[in-house]
Design a protein around this motif. Structure first.
Motif, PDB file in Angstrom:
ATOM      1  N   LEU A  69       0.865  -1.175   0.000  1.00  0.00           N
ATOM      2  CA  LEU A  69       0.000   0.000   0.000  1.00  0.00           C
ATOM      3  C   LEU A  69       0.904   1.227   0.000  1.00  0.00           C
ATOM      4  N   THR A  70       0.720   2.101  -0.981  1.00  0.00           N
ATOM      5  CA  THR A  70       1.543   3.300  -1.085  1.00  0.00           C
ATOM      6  C   THR A  70       0.735   4.509  -0.626  1.00  0.00           C
ATOM      7  N   ILE A  71       1.232   5.165   0.411  1.00  0.00           N
ATOM      8  CA  ILE A  71       0.603   6.366   0.954  1.00  0.00           C
ATOM      9  C   ILE A  71       1.334   7.586   0.407  1.00  0.00           C
ATOM     10  N   ARG A  72       0.586   8.522  -0.142  1.00  0.00           N
ATOM     11  CA  ARG A  72       1.184   9.716  -0.725  1.00  0.00           C
ATOM     12  C   ARG A  72       0.756  10.955   0.052  1.00  0.00           C
ATOM     13  N   LEU A  73       1.737  11.769   0.402  1.00  0.00           N
ATOM     14  CA  LEU A  73       1.490  13.057   1.052  1.00  0.00           C
ATOM     15  C   LEU A  73       1.997  14.172   0.152  1.00  0.00           C
ATOM     16  N   GLN A  74       1.138  15.130  -0.125  1.00  0.00           N
ATOM     17  CA  GLN A  74       1.535  16.368  -0.784  1.00  0.00           C
ATOM     18  C   GLN A  74       1.378  17.496   0.234  1.00  0.00           C
ATOM     19  N   TYR A  75       2.473  18.178   0.472  1.00  0.00           N
ATOM     20  CA  TYR A  75       2.506  19.228   1.493  1.00  0.00           C
ATOM     21  C   TYR A  75       2.764  20.559   0.788  1.00  0.00           C
ATOM     22  N   PHE A  76       1.810  21.483   0.922  1.00  0.00           N
ATOM     23  CA  PHE A  76       1.846  22.730   0.172  1.00  0.00           C
ATOM     24  C   PHE A  76       2.478  23.851   0.997  1.00  0.00           C
ATOM     25  N   ARG A  77       2.890  24.899   0.298  1.00  0.00           N
ATOM     26  CA  ARG A  77       3.527  26.029   0.974  1.00  0.00           C
ATOM     27  C   ARG A  77       2.584  26.718   1.953  1.00  0.00           C
ATOM     28  N   ASN A  78       1.281  26.616   1.689  1.00  0.00           N
ATOM     29  CA  ASN A  78       0.322  27.203   2.639  1.00  0.00           C
ATOM     30  C   ASN A  78       0.034  26.268   3.816  1.00  0.00           C
ATOM     31  N   LYS A  79       0.874  25.209   3.946  1.00  0.00           N
ATOM     32  CA  LYS A  79       0.827  24.236   5.045  1.00  0.00           C
ATOM     33  C   LYS A  79      -0.354  23.274   4.961  1.00  0.00           C
ATOM     34  N   MET A  80      -1.025  23.264   3.838  1.00  0.00           N
ATOM     35  CA  MET A  80      -2.104  22.301   3.635  1.00  0.00           C
ATOM     36  C   MET A  80      -1.497  20.942   3.267  1.00  0.00           C
ATOM     37  N   ARG A  81      -2.123  19.882   3.777  1.00  0.00           N
ATOM     38  CA  ARG A  81      -1.700  18.522   3.461  1.00  0.00           C
ATOM     39  C   ARG A  81      -2.773  17.834   2.629  1.00  0.00           C
ATOM     40  N   LYS A  82      -2.311  17.116   1.622  1.00  0.00           N
ATOM     41  CA  LYS A  82      -3.246  16.378   0.775  1.00  0.00           C
ATOM     42  C   LYS A  82      -2.784  14.928   0.706  1.00  0.00           C
ATOM     43  N   TRP A  83      -3.673  14.009   1.105  1.00  0.00           N
ATOM     44  CA  TRP A  83      -3.352  12.592   1.131  1.00  0.00           C
ATOM     45  C   TRP A  83      -4.131  11.859   0.035  1.00  0.00           C
ATOM     46  N   ASN A  84      -3.661  10.683  -0.342  1.00  0.00           N
ATOM     47  CA  ASN A  84      -4.374   9.876  -1.333  1.00  0.00           C
ATOM     48  C   ASN A  84      -5.347   8.896  -0.685  1.00  0.00           C
ATOM     49  N   TYR A  85      -5.360   8.847   0.672  1.00  0.00           N
ATOM     50  CA  TYR A  85      -6.317   7.997   1.380  1.00  0.00           C
ATOM     51  C   TYR A  85      -6.935   8.765   2.534  1.00  0.00           C
ATOM     52  N   ASP A  86      -8.055   8.239   3.037  1.00  0.00           N
ATOM     53  CA  ASP A  86      -8.773   8.923   4.117  1.00  0.00           C
ATOM     54  C   ASP A  86      -8.023   8.771   5.440  1.00  0.00           C
ATOM     55  N   GLN A  87      -8.462   9.570   6.431  1.00  0.00           N
ATOM     56  CA  GLN A  87      -7.770   9.600   7.711  1.00  0.00           C
ATOM     57  C   GLN A  87      -7.825   8.264   8.433  1.00  0.00           C
ATOM     58  N   SER A  88      -8.917   7.534   8.251  1.00  0.00           N
ATOM     59  CA  SER A  88      -9.044   6.225   8.891  1.00  0.00           C
ATOM     60  C   SER A  88      -7.939   5.276   8.417  1.00  0.00           C
ATOM     61  N   THR A  89      -7.644   5.288   7.120  1.00  0.00           N
ATOM     62  CA  THR A  89      -6.581   4.448   6.575  1.00  0.00           C
ATOM     63  C   THR A  89      -5.219   4.900   7.093  1.00  0.00           C
ATOM     64  N   LEU A  90      -5.011   6.211   7.155  1.00  0.00           N
ATOM     65  CA  LEU A  90      -3.736   6.740   7.655  1.00  0.00           C
ATOM     66  C   LEU A  90      -3.515   6.327   9.106  1.00  0.00           C
ATOM     67  N   ASN A  91      -4.570   6.393   9.923  1.00  0.00           N
ATOM     68  CA  ASN A  91      -4.449   6.004  11.329  1.00  0.00           C
ATOM     69  C   ASN A  91      -4.079   4.525  11.452  1.00  0.00           C
ATOM     70  N   LEU A  92      -4.674   3.716  10.587  1.00  0.00           N
ATOM     71  CA  LEU A  92      -4.390   2.284  10.625  1.00  0.00           C
ATOM     72  C   LEU A  92      -2.926   2.013  10.261  1.00  0.00           C
ATOM     73  N   ILE A  93      -2.448   2.681   9.245  1.00  0.00           N
ATOM     74  CA  ILE A  93      -1.052   2.501   8.830  1.00  0.00           C
ATOM     75  C   ILE A  93      -0.111   2.955   9.950  1.00  0.00           C
ATOM     76  N   ARG A  94      -0.439   4.067  10.580  1.00  0.00           N
ATOM     77  CA  ARG A  94       0.410   4.556  11.670  1.00  0.00           C
ATOM     78  C   ARG A  94       0.442   3.552  12.829  1.00  0.00           C
ATOM     79  N   TYR A  95      -0.688   2.903  13.060  1.00  0.00           N
ATOM     80  CA  TYR A  95      -0.769   1.900  14.126  1.00  0.00           C
ATOM     81  C   TYR A  95       0.005   0.639  13.752  1.00  0.00           C
ATOM     82  N   LEU A  96      -0.157   0.166  12.508  1.00  0.00           N
ATOM     83  CA  LEU A  96       0.447  -1.101  12.094  1.00  0.00           C
ATOM     84  C   LEU A  96       1.959  -0.994  11.905  1.00  0.00           C
ATOM     85  N   PHE A  97       2.426   0.175  11.509  1.00  0.00           N
ATOM     86  CA  PHE A  97       3.835   0.336  11.158  1.00  0.00           C
ATOM     87  C   PHE A  97       4.471   1.478  11.952  1.00  0.00           C
TER      88      PHE A  97
END
Length: 654
Positions: free
Chosen positions: A116-144
């Motif tokens: 599973l490839t997680i992509r983060l785009q971080y903009f100069r205005n400090k906005m973050r854009k992910w390719n998956y929802d927050q629930s998936t991100l939380n799971l990845i952070r927990y598992l790894f």
């Protein structure tokens, strides 16, 4: 394994980085090449998964027009999918919601390698854009989970981070913080009755009256503190002594080994695949402690993924010979970081013979490879180094004509970005055999013997084709079509075409980082321009001036005289052969007598004659010269040419 790949775009010096990682991945390279930027970027990504991390400046300052940076991290869920599938096969009607989510929500998002490839785009205005929802991100952070250990900045007498790890190990997702708190309150009430309740009520009221608030514990923190109560303390000691009793090296070694063992337990006791990032684990470690630490890594690497950044040849040596991990060479290419995965060492000869010395060359700014001790003595001469400061920037590696040693370090063999030059005697390119010159050596350093180079040159065009393919064919045409006639007595070759051939060979092989000297390194030091200087030196060293002058005056030929002078320092004939039994058997009595004189005055390679001669030259002939480099260029043209090409090589690498 956990993290399998990392892709980074435009984060500080990391313009374009694409890496496939191993269970143990080690970043090696000079200071300031981007190792810390890589770790900082990876930790920023990990800490951003819960969208609570602080903002940091990761933008490429060389390009103010970039609007965002991008970080992609790929995770291997093979093991987790397998465990969830086993649970489903065992009891499909009572599948836990966690396993259900893995199988029906996460598995459809995986690629063919269960990544599973997680992509983060971080903009100069400090906005973050992910390719998956927050629930998936939380799971990845927990598992790894990732544990970052900046060894240089650890307070080695304060191991509080260990308690966080213990809390991670013993924490259970089923145990809620409120339940923990209620059970604690009940326990204290039972133990201390009303007095405890009154104390708690008083403290709570005082906090309220003074507008004091406490950040709530996470369940992990709460469990960590409970464990400290269980062990009746939180201050670590070693051998019944406080940690400040011991050296930083011992504390660092114990700290890292304990941390590794505890994190390993996370993997075995829970559905976790942890990664430890250790920045400079060698800090304060005696080499033997570094060996011990790496042995622990090797033992635990099947359970814990490791990313190591190091400046230690000892650590690198152990990665190759003990841990069998992957090395990544980090260097600067202009303003940007270049990270290359080095070759995997599968030859047991390489893993056996590598030492700290060989491993240290992976941190070089540039390398000159030489065949043996004489060349090493030349390029290490202090007076020469002071005249040409570029020699201070590079390392000299003597591979003793041992291809295994050469392969260990050679940048092309190992896929590193270290500028290099291989300085060889000409007999490693051609040799005189049965009355003709033929190609010699092997493909490790001779481009003529490398089929890959031969095939590639056929498809080149323009100037590159002329410098390689065309010149190569001219050289082969001369070798195949011309029979050079050496002198019957002293084997020197008086032929302008032979001089042209040597020049063409040098021009050709330099395209591949190989500099073949015209005969041997002895011939580089002793030439037709400086022969009188050499004669002055050797008569000071050995005496017998009349004998030498008589010997040299036997023939007026400069080729004859240069041959005699080279033989005095165990050099070779123009045919690239040495004085040997076969030569003596064919020689006249006069030549044999002259060889006896030469042998009585000659130096061994290990006599230190190189330093003696060069120091004599600097102290006697160069000391009062205004333009020392110009004078040196005249007296030592080939040696000057080698150094000049090294200077260009180092400029081109910046």
């Amino acid at each position: 394994m956990a993290i399998t790949a990392v892709s980074i775009r435009n984060c500080k010096s990391l313009k374009k980085i694409d890496l496939r990682l191993n269970t143990v991945s080690c970043l090696v390279g000079e200071n300031g090449t981007g190792k810390s930027n890589f770790i900082r970027t990876l930790m920023f990504f990990y800490n951003s998964l819960d969208n609570k991390t602080r903002d940091i400046d990761l933008f490429d300052k060389s390009n103010p027009y970039l609007d965002f940076i991008e970080i992609n991290v790929s995770y291997d869920l093979t093991k987790i999918i397998r465990i969830a599938q086993k649970q489903l096969d065992r009891d499909p009607f009572n599948l836990h919601n966690f396993h259900r989510r893995i199988l029906y929500d996460i598995r459809p998002k995986l690629n063919s390698r269960n990544e599973l490839t997680i992509r983060l785009q971080y903009f100069r205005n400090k906005m973050r854009k992910w390719n998956y929802d927050q629930s998936t991100l939380n799971l990845i952070r927990y598992l790894f989970p990732i544990i970052h250990v900046p060894a240089r900045h650890i307070k080695l007498t304060d191991w509080n981070m260990i308690w966080d790890t213990i809390g991670e190990i013993t924490n259970s997702t089923k145990l809620l913080k409120d339940q923990i708190s209620d059970e604690l309150m009940s326990m204290f009430d039972d133990t201390y009755k009303d007095r405890f309740s009154k104390d708690i009520a008083y403290i709570r009221e005082e906090f309220k009256n003074n507008n004091i608030h406490l950040a709530p514990f996470s369940s992990k923190q709460m469990i960590s503190h409970i464990m400290q109560l269980e062990f009746r303390g939180n201050k670590f000691r070693y051998n019944e002594e406080d940690l400040d009793y011991f050296s930083d090296g011992i504390n660092s070694n114990n700290y890292l080994k304990l941390l590794l063992s505890l994190v390993k337990q996370i993997q075995t006791s829970k559905l976790y695949e942890p990664t430890i990032i250790i920045d400079e684990p060698e800090v304060g470690l005696h080499p033997k402690l570094a060996d011990e630490l790496m042995e622990a890594y090797a033992e635990k690497s099947k359970y814990v993924n490791l990313i190591i950044a190091t400046h230690s040849p000892r650590i690198v040596k152990n990665i190759i010979s003990t841990v069998n991990g992957s090395l990544f060479h980090v260097s600067m290419k202009g303003k940007y970081t270049d990270i290359r995965r080095m070759k995997t060492f599968t030859d047991t000869r390489e893993t056996t013979i590598i030492t700290d010395n060989e491993a240290s060359y992976y941190f070089s700014r540039g390398i000159i490879f030489v065949e043996g001790a004489t060349e090493l003595e030349v390029f290490s001469n202090k007076k020469l180094v002071n005249l040409f400061p570029v020699l201070k920037q590079i390392d000299i590696f003597s591979f003793d004509s041992n291809n295994v040693k050469l392969d260990l370090i050679h940048p092309i063999e190992n896929n590193t970005n270290i500028p290099f030059m291989v300085v060889l005697d000409l007999d490693k390119i051609i040799k005189f055999d049965n009355g003709e010159f033929i190609i010699s050596g092997d493909k490790k350093y001779n481009p003529f013997k490398n089929e890959g180079i031969t095939n590639k040159e056929k498809f080149l065009y323009g100037r590159k084709r002329y410098l390689t393919y065309t010149v190569r064919n001219r050289i082969l045409g001369i070798l195949n079509g011309v029979a050079f006639k050496p002198d019957d007595d002293w084997q020197y070759i008086s032929d302008e075409l032979f001089e042209e051939l040597k020049g063409l060979i040098k021009d050709y092989t330099l395209n591949y980082g190989v500099y073949p000297v015209e005969t041997t390194i002895e011939g580089t030091l002793i030439n037709s321009v400086n022969k009188d200087i050499f004669l002055d030196w050797i008569t000071n060293e050995k005496g017998h001036k009349n004998s030498l002058i008589n010997l040299l005056s036997m023939r007026p030929s400069i080729n004859y005289q240069m041959t005699i002078l080279r033989l005095l320092v165990r050099g070779k004939f123009d045919t690239l052969n040495r004085v040997n039994k076969e030569f003596l058997e064919k020689s006249s009595d006069r030549v044999k007598k002259d060889i006896e004189i030469i042998s009585s005055l000659s130096f061994k390679k290990t006599d230190g004659w190189v330093n003696s001669f060069l120091n004599f030259y600097f102290d006697t002939y160069l000391i009062k010269v205004p333009d020392k480099i110009k004078k040196f260029k005249i007296d030592f043209p080939e040696l000057y040419d080698i150094i000049s090409r090294v200077e260009e090589m180092m400029k081109d690498s910046k």
